[in-house]
Scaffold this active site. Structure first.
Site, PDB file in Angstrom:
ATOM      1  N   HIS A  36      35.197-129.361 -27.298  1.00 44.39           N
ATOM      2  CA  HIS A  36      34.954-128.522 -27.854  1.00 44.39           C
ATOM      3  C   HIS A  36      35.297-127.337 -27.718  1.00 44.39           C
ATOM      4  CE1 HIS A  36      33.457-131.409 -31.594  1.00 44.39           C
ATOM      5  NE2 HIS A  36      32.497-131.636 -30.456  1.00 44.39           N
ATOM      6  N   GLU A 118      30.657-128.188 -25.913  1.00 44.02           N
ATOM      7  CA  GLU A 118      30.874-127.710 -26.582  1.00 44.02           C
ATOM      8  C   GLU A 118      31.357-126.507 -25.177  1.00 44.02           C
ATOM      9  OE1 GLU A 118      31.694-126.560 -29.887  1.00 44.02           O
ATOM     10  OE2 GLU A 118      30.506-127.900 -30.889  1.00 44.02           O
ATOM     11  N   HIS A 156      38.506-131.573 -29.604  1.00 43.80           N
ATOM     12  CA  HIS A 156      38.265-131.923 -31.712  1.00 43.80           C
ATOM     13  C   HIS A 156      39.063-131.715 -32.371  1.00 43.80           C
ATOM     14  CE1 HIS A 156      34.751-130.703 -34.799  1.00 43.80           C
ATOM     15  NE2 HIS A 156      35.455-132.011 -34.797  1.00 43.80           N
TER      16      HIS A 156
HETATM   17 ZN    ZN Z   1      34.627-128.483 -32.715  1.00 40.40          ZN
END
Ligand code: ZN
Length: 177
Positions: A36, A118, A156
């Site tokens: 992400h 992330e 994502h």
């Molecule tokens: Zn995401």
């Protein structure tokens, strides 16, 4: 940096444990990695806000964009900051809440069976070389420990097409392939 398989935690990595997780479904082990991009406020780097979001401490009054985010219950297993420093929020043994409504190759609910990472960034600003460096150290380790095939590292945007765009066109996949 290594994975303690018993705890699902990275040894030698800062831990900021999130309340936003639960158990993976019985018998389900991670076999997908979802990358992400995130920045808070959007487009700004280096603040404390991502960690505050993932720990349920984002103050709604600190920035207009936080108002709708402050009540979100979201997390990821790991965050990689712009300087490449990883932070762990959820044990790999548990289900982090990062992918939302999602599917990969027809299998829904990617949170059940994935590790969410992330990277601090946006869809249109190149990610930092230090972040790729950390990913190149981290991903082979995770693939090895959890016996995940190398082609099961996705964005994502791949598991929630039309709904999510991260990590975005700014993410150079050739850096980690
Ligand atoms: Zn995401």
């Amino acid at each position: 940096m290594r994975v303690d398989v018993a705890t699902g935690l990275m040894v030698g990595v800062q831990q900021v444990l999130s309340p936003f997780f639960d158990e993976r479904p019985a018998g389900v082990a991670p076999d997908l990695i979802v990358l992400h991009g995130i920045s808070l406020p959007p487009g700004e780097f280096g603040g404390p806000w991502i960690a505050r979001l993932f720990t349920g401490n984002l103050p709604a009054d600190a920035h207009p964009s936080f108002v709708e985010r402050a009540s979100l219950k979201v997390s990821a297993h790991l965050l990689i900051r712009r300087d490449g420093e990883p932070v762990q929020f959820v044990s790999f043994n548990d289900r982090a809440w990062h992918a939302g409504k999602s599917a990969w190759q027809g299998r829904e609910a990617c949170n059940d069976y994935s590790i969410g990472i992330e990277c601090e960034g946006t869809d249109d600003v190149p990610y930092d070389a230090a972040q790729y460096g950390t990913l190149r150290a981290l991903l082979p380790m995770l693939l090895d420990v959890y016996a995940i095939p190398g082609d099961r590292i996705v964005g994502h945007s791949d598991v929630a097409p039309g709904r999510k765009t991260d990590p975005g066109a700014s993410f150079d996949w050739s850096q980690i392939r």
